[in-house]
Design an enzyme around this catalytic site. Structure first.
Site, mmCIF file in Angstrom:
data_model
loop_
_atom_site.group_PDB
_atom_site.id
_atom_site.type_symbol
_atom_site.label_atom_id
_atom_site.label_comp_id
_atom_site.label_asym_id
_atom_site.label_seq_id
_atom_site.Cartn_x
_atom_site.Cartn_y
_atom_site.Cartn_z
ATOM 1 N N SER A 1 -7.544 -4.081 3.939
ATOM 2 C CA SER A 1 -7.817 -2.667 4.265
ATOM 3 C C SER A 1 -9.251 -2.551 4.747
ATOM 4 C CB SER A 1 -7.649 -1.798 3.014
ATOM 5 O OG SER A 1 -8.148 -0.498 3.233
ATOM 6 N N TYR B 1 -9.546 -0.332 -5.895
ATOM 7 C CA TYR B 1 -8.906 -0.614 -4.600
ATOM 8 C C TYR B 1 -9.888 -1.310 -3.658
ATOM 9 C CZ TYR B 1 -6.041 0.155 -0.422
ATOM 10 O OH TYR B 1 -5.282 -0.021 0.713
HETATM 11 N N1 LIG Z 1 -1.470 3.428 4.542
HETATM 12 C C1 LIG Z 1 -2.751 3.155 4.708
HETATM 13 O O1 LIG Z 1 -3.531 4.013 5.180
HETATM 14 C C2 LIG Z 1 -3.286 1.795 4.380
HETATM 15 C C3 LIG Z 1 -4.538 1.438 4.938
HETATM 16 C C4 LIG Z 1 -5.032 0.163 4.707
HETATM 17 C C5 LIG Z 1 -4.303 -0.758 3.977
HETATM 18 N N2 LIG Z 1 -3.097 -0.386 3.438
HETATM 19 C C6 LIG Z 1 -2.362 -1.434 2.713
HETATM 20 O O2 LIG Z 1 -1.137 -1.671 3.379
HETATM 21 C C7 LIG Z 1 -0.168 -2.187 2.455
HETATM 22 C C8 LIG Z 1 1.153 -1.467 2.658
HETATM 23 O O3 LIG Z 1 0.942 -0.103 2.400
HETATM 24 P P1 LIG Z 1 1.754 1.074 3.127
HETATM 25 O O4 LIG Z 1 0.727 2.058 3.546
HETATM 26 O O5 LIG Z 1 2.717 0.544 4.097
HETATM 27 O O6 LIG Z 1 2.462 1.698 1.827
HETATM 28 P P2 LIG Z 1 3.957 2.131 1.431
HETATM 29 O O7 LIG Z 1 4.658 2.715 2.596
HETATM 30 O O8 LIG Z 1 3.771 2.949 0.203
HETATM 31 O O9 LIG Z 1 4.635 0.739 1.060
HETATM 32 C C9 LIG Z 1 4.205 -0.027 -0.008
HETATM 33 C C10 LIG Z 1 5.175 -1.177 -0.199
HETATM 34 O O10 LIG Z 1 4.676 -2.031 -1.236
HETATM 35 C C11 LIG Z 1 5.686 -2.201 -2.210
HETATM 36 N N3 LIG Z 1 5.076 -2.399 -3.510
HETATM 37 C C12 LIG Z 1 4.070 -1.692 -4.079
HETATM 38 N N4 LIG Z 1 3.761 -2.186 -5.286
HETATM 39 C C13 LIG Z 1 4.579 -3.244 -5.489
HETATM 40 C C14 LIG Z 1 4.759 -4.170 -6.539
HETATM 41 N N5 LIG Z 1 4.025 -4.114 -7.651
HETATM 42 N N6 LIG Z 1 5.684 -5.137 -6.402
HETATM 43 C C15 LIG Z 1 6.448 -5.201 -5.288
HETATM 44 N N7 LIG Z 1 6.333 -4.356 -4.254
HETATM 45 C C16 LIG Z 1 5.410 -3.382 -4.363
HETATM 46 C C17 LIG Z 1 6.540 -0.958 -2.115
HETATM 47 O O11 LIG Z 1 7.827 -1.249 -2.632
HETATM 48 P P3 LIG Z 1 8.829 -0.116 -3.268
HETATM 49 O O12 LIG Z 1 8.659 1.114 -2.435
HETATM 50 O O13 LIG Z 1 10.180 -0.762 -3.116
HETATM 51 O O14 LIG Z 1 8.389 0.080 -4.659
HETATM 52 C C18 LIG Z 1 6.556 -0.721 -0.625
HETATM 53 O O15 LIG Z 1 7.515 -1.545 0.006
HETATM 54 C C19 LIG Z 1 -0.797 -2.038 1.066
HETATM 55 O O16 LIG Z 1 -1.290 -3.277 0.647
HETATM 56 C C20 LIG Z 1 -1.966 -1.079 1.303
HETATM 57 O O17 LIG Z 1 -3.034 -1.313 0.411
HETATM 58 C C21 LIG Z 1 -2.585 0.872 3.618
#
Ligand SMILES: NC(=O)c1ccc[n+]([C@@H]2O[C@H](COP(=O)([O-])OP(=O)(O)OC[C@H]3O[C@@H](n4cnc5c(N)ncnc54)[C@H](OP(=O)(O)O)[C@@H]3O)[C@@H](O)[C@H]2O)c1
Length: 253
Positions: free
Chosen positions: A141, A154
């Site tokens: 991130s 985080y």
């Molecule tokens: N969105 C942003 O602005 C942003 C920016 C920078 C980085 N990120 C990073 O991008 C990554 C993906 O995030 P996203 O924004 O796409 O979020 P999201 O749509 O909420 O998806 C998160 C995914 O991670 C899974 N997950 C979470 N905790 C878990 C665990 N303990 N064990 C197994 N699976 C788990 C969830 O599974 P279930 O739903 O099946 O529980 C879901 O598939 C994360 O690492 C986040 O830190 C996000």
């Protein structure tokens, strides 16, 4: 097709960026082992993946569990006979100022965001070394480089991932290329959950989009394109690198 005859594990593929990455890999011919915690969302994901590629499996479980990660790699090898790449994408926020944060939340955040990558790669890297070339992409991130209110666990965990990816590139080259991506605000359920950490939660997500030089939130597909590039032979001379993909926030948004 860029990933034909290649097998990848993608964690956290039931939603957001993980799902977009899984779909883009399937369209390029990859066989996939995808994960998440929600079995129903996993079923929907498989239905969306199957038209592109018959070779997709979903395994439900918590990435913070060592045995789950061992099972994942064993299943990939048992089913596909090879492992060419991993995308570590699952993550959690663990919000709260340092003094307010319960030790359990700090531990959960590091277990889900950092320990999980150690757990999966501990079993995946030896298998990937058997391939002529392989790739790991770690979803970190911009929080590795830029601070946000009430995100100490985080920010620290994502900085650890950037450092870990760089270090692993030293130990596992030249066979395995290892890079991290550092997204800015991307329109997924995750960013909406983060809004409560900001002084004006109602406007926090919209403000995050406006704060970019390109005046919009990222789409999950924007990140998937970069992860696909890094995971393919198009990126065959790229390792140990960290890519911000943030609409320009770090440059001056
Ligand atoms: N969105 C942003 O602005 C942003 C920016 C920078 C980085 N990120 C990073 O991008 C990554 C993906 O995030 P996203 O924004 O796409 O979020 P999201 O749509 O909420 O998806 C998160 C995914 O991670 C899974 N997950 C979470 N905790 C878990 C665990 N303990 N064990 C197994 N699976 C788990 C969830 O599974 P279930 O739903 O099946 O529980 C879901 O598939 C994360 O690492 C986040 O830190 C996000």
């Amino acid at each position: 097709m860029k990933l034909l005859h290649k097998t990848f594990i993608i964690t956290g593929a039931t939603s957001g960026m993980g799902k977009a990455i899984a779909l883009s890999f399937a369209k390029e011919g990859a066989s996939l082992l995808v994960t998440g915690r929600d079995a129903n969302k996993g079923k929907v994901l498989l239905e969306e993946l199957l038209p592109f590629n018959g070779e997709c499996i979903f395994l439900v479980g918590d990435v913070g569990d060592l045995a789950f990660n061992q099972n994942l790699v064993e299943l990939a090898i048992a089913h596909f006979g090879q492992l060419d790449g991993v995308v570590t994408n699952a993550g959690m926020l663990g919000l709260g100022s340092l003094t307010d944060l319960a030790p359990e939340v700090w531990d959960d955040t590091f277990r889900t965001n950092v320990d999980s990558v150690y757990f999966l790669l501990k079993y995946a890297l030896p298998e990937m070394l058997k391939r002529p070339s392989a790739s790991v992409v770690v979803n970190a991130s911009i929080a590795a480089f830029k601070s946000f209110p009430n995100h100490p666990a985080y920010c620290a965990s994502k900085a650890a991932l950037v450092a870990l990816a760089k270090q692993l590139a030293v130990d596992y080259g030249p066979t395995i290329r290892i890079n991290s991506v550092c997204p800015g605000p991307v329109d997924t359920p995750f960013i909406h959950a983060s809004a409560v950490a900001f002084p004006n939660p109602g406007e926090a997500v919209a403000n995050a989009g406006k704060a970019t030089l390109l005046k919009r939130l990222g789409a999950p597909e924007d990140i998937a394109k970069l992860v696909l590039f890094l995971s393919s032979e198009d990126a065959s001379w790229i390792t140990g690198s960290s890519y911000t993909i943030d609409g320009g926030i770090l440059a001056g948004g």
